[in-house]
Scaffold this motif. Structure first.
Motif, PDB file in Angstrom:
ATOM      1  N   UNK A  61      26.490  23.540  -2.268  1.00  0.00           N
ATOM      2  CA  UNK A  61      26.451  23.158  -0.851  1.00  0.00           C
ATOM      3  C   UNK A  61      27.805  23.376  -0.182  1.00  0.00           C
ATOM      4  N   UNK A  62      28.871  23.008  -0.883  1.00  0.00           N
ATOM      5  CA  UNK A  62      30.207  23.235  -0.325  1.00  0.00           C
ATOM      6  C   UNK A  62      30.483  24.727  -0.194  1.00  0.00           C
ATOM      7  N   UNK A  63      30.066  25.518  -1.178  1.00  0.00           N
ATOM      8  CA  UNK A  63      30.246  26.964  -1.105  1.00  0.00           C
ATOM      9  C   UNK A  63      29.511  27.539   0.100  1.00  0.00           C
ATOM     10  N   UNK A  64      28.280  27.092   0.326  1.00  0.00           N
ATOM     11  CA  UNK A  64      27.507  27.565   1.476  1.00  0.00           C
ATOM     12  C   UNK A  64      28.186  27.247   2.811  1.00  0.00           C
ATOM     13  N   UNK A  65      29.024  26.232   2.839  1.00  0.00           N
ATOM     14  CA  UNK A  65      29.676  25.812   4.066  1.00  0.00           C
ATOM     15  C   UNK A  65      31.177  26.107   4.057  1.00  0.00           C
ATOM     16  N   UNK A  66      31.610  27.047   3.210  1.00  0.00           N
ATOM     17  CA  UNK A  66      33.038  27.349   3.107  1.00  0.00           C
ATOM     18  C   UNK A  66      33.472  28.508   3.989  1.00  0.00           C
ATOM     19  N   UNK A  67      32.563  29.072   4.757  1.00  0.00           N
ATOM     20  CA  UNK A  67      32.924  30.191   5.628  1.00  0.00           C
ATOM     21  C   UNK A  67      31.976  30.292   6.799  1.00  0.00           C
ATOM     22  N   UNK A  68      32.307  31.205   7.706  1.00  0.00           N
ATOM     23  CA  UNK A  68      31.499  31.318   8.904  1.00  0.00           C
ATOM     24  C   UNK A  68      30.977  32.708   9.191  1.00  0.00           C
ATOM     25  N   UNK A  69      31.194  33.635   8.278  1.00  0.00           N
ATOM     26  CA  UNK A  69      30.772  35.010   8.519  1.00  0.00           C
ATOM     27  C   UNK A  69      29.271  35.202   8.451  1.00  0.00           C
ATOM     28  N   UNK A  70      28.834  36.442   8.697  1.00  0.00           N
ATOM     29  CA  UNK A  70      27.395  36.733   8.733  1.00  0.00           C
ATOM     30  C   UNK A  70      26.665  36.385   7.439  1.00  0.00           C
ATOM     31  N   UNK A  71      27.285  36.648   6.302  1.00  0.00           N
ATOM     32  CA  UNK A  71      26.623  36.339   5.032  1.00  0.00           C
ATOM     33  C   UNK A  71      26.408  34.840   4.892  1.00  0.00           C
ATOM     34  N   UNK A  72      27.397  34.045   5.310  1.00  0.00           N
ATOM     35  CA  UNK A  72      27.234  32.591   5.264  1.00  0.00           C
ATOM     36  C   UNK A  72      26.115  32.131   6.192  1.00  0.00           C
ATOM     37  N   UNK A  73      26.135  32.645   7.403  1.00  0.00           N
ATOM     38  CA  UNK A  73      25.098  32.236   8.359  1.00  0.00           C
ATOM     39  C   UNK A  73      23.716  32.606   7.843  1.00  0.00           C
ATOM     40  N   UNK A  74      23.600  33.803   7.292  1.00  0.00           N
ATOM     41  CA  UNK A  74      22.313  34.255   6.748  1.00  0.00           C
ATOM     42  C   UNK A  74      21.866  33.377   5.588  1.00  0.00           C
ATOM     43  N   UNK A  75      22.770  33.072   4.676  1.00  0.00           N
ATOM     44  CA  UNK A  75      22.413  32.260   3.510  1.00  0.00           C
ATOM     45  C   UNK A  75      22.116  30.820   3.898  1.00  0.00           C
ATOM     46  N   UNK A  76      22.857  30.263   4.863  1.00  0.00           N
ATOM     47  CA  UNK A  76      22.565  28.898   5.313  1.00  0.00           C
ATOM     48  C   UNK A  76      21.202  28.845   6.002  1.00  0.00           C
ATOM     49  N   UNK A  77      20.898  29.855   6.799  1.00  0.00           N
ATOM     50  CA  UNK A  77      19.587  29.898   7.460  1.00  0.00           C
ATOM     51  C   UNK A  77      18.478  29.992   6.417  1.00  0.00           C
ATOM     52  N   UNK A  78      18.692  30.809   5.400  1.00  0.00           N
ATOM     53  CA  UNK A  78      17.706  30.944   4.328  1.00  0.00           C
ATOM     54  C   UNK A  78      17.562  29.625   3.568  1.00  0.00           C
ATOM     55  N   UNK A  79      18.680  28.951   3.316  1.00  0.00           N
ATOM     56  CA  UNK A  79      18.664  27.657   2.640  1.00  0.00           C
ATOM     57  C   UNK A  79      17.836  26.660   3.442  1.00  0.00           C
ATOM     58  N   UNK A  80      18.082  26.584   4.772  1.00  0.00           N
ATOM     59  CA  UNK A  80      17.331  25.655   5.611  1.00  0.00           C
ATOM     60  C   UNK A  80      15.851  26.030   5.663  1.00  0.00           C
TER      61      UNK A  80
END
Length: 191
Positions: A109-128
């Protein structure tokens, strides 16, 4: 004036798990410093190894992040699957158990929220999106307010992320309260 110490000699990483050692170091640095602040030099320095060793396995920090998320997110969902409700029956314990299971996924969870780039946004959206799939049984059980179920999903994710950044024991105590709150909301929507 004392002379500067020479840099430490590069350490040879164990061949059988070198890739995993690199990923572990990268993950820890991404979480500690934020993804955008970490370079390949930082990872080599953390492991006291050479940059060519790091580049042998990964072409960039983006490549490392992609590998971390590609390997670890599916494993997390396998661990969480037993916590997800199989039917429309919802109780405070359902939410609490899922919340506590997410707390055990602290590093991811911390890794998913450790950045703000496109890959992070995509992975967080997929997680949600995947986390939101657990609300599907409630649609069949009579909850006709998908936006409220989406808010419950967001609450679950936000509470878990906040908890992993803070006091784990306090978060565990609050899990039951959050569970009762969500269960009451779901019960109100189905009545």
């Amino acid at each position: 004036m004392p002379s500067a110490l020479p840099p430490p000699a590069a350490r040879r990483l164990s061949a059988e798990n070198r890739r995993e050692q690199l990923l572990e170091a990268a993950s820890a640095l991404f979480i500690e410093k934020g993804f955008e602040a970490v370079g390949m030099n930082d990872i080599a320095r953390e492991l006291q190894t050479s940059r060519p060793t790091v580049y042998t396995y990964f072409t960039s920090t983006d490549d490392m992040l992609r590998a971390l998320l590609t390997e670890r997110l599916p494993a997390m969902w396998e661990r969480l699957r037993p916590m997800l409700p199989a039917s429309g029956e919802f109780s405070a314990d359902t939410f609490s158990n899922l919340f506590l299971a997410l707390l055990h996924e602290r590093e991811l969870l911390l890794l998913l929220h450790s950045g703000g780039g496109p890959l992070f946004r995509e992975q967080r959206a997929h997680f949600l999106q995947q986390l939101g799939e657990w609300t599907e049984p409630y649609h069949r059980a009579g909850v006709r307010h998908p936006h409220v179920l989406h808010l419950i999903t967001l609450l679950l994710e936000a509470a878990a992320v906040e908890a992993v950044r803070g006091d784990h024991a306090e978060a565990a105590r609050q899990a039951q309260v959050l569970g009762q709150f969500v269960a009451a909301g779901v019960a109100a929507l189905t009545s």
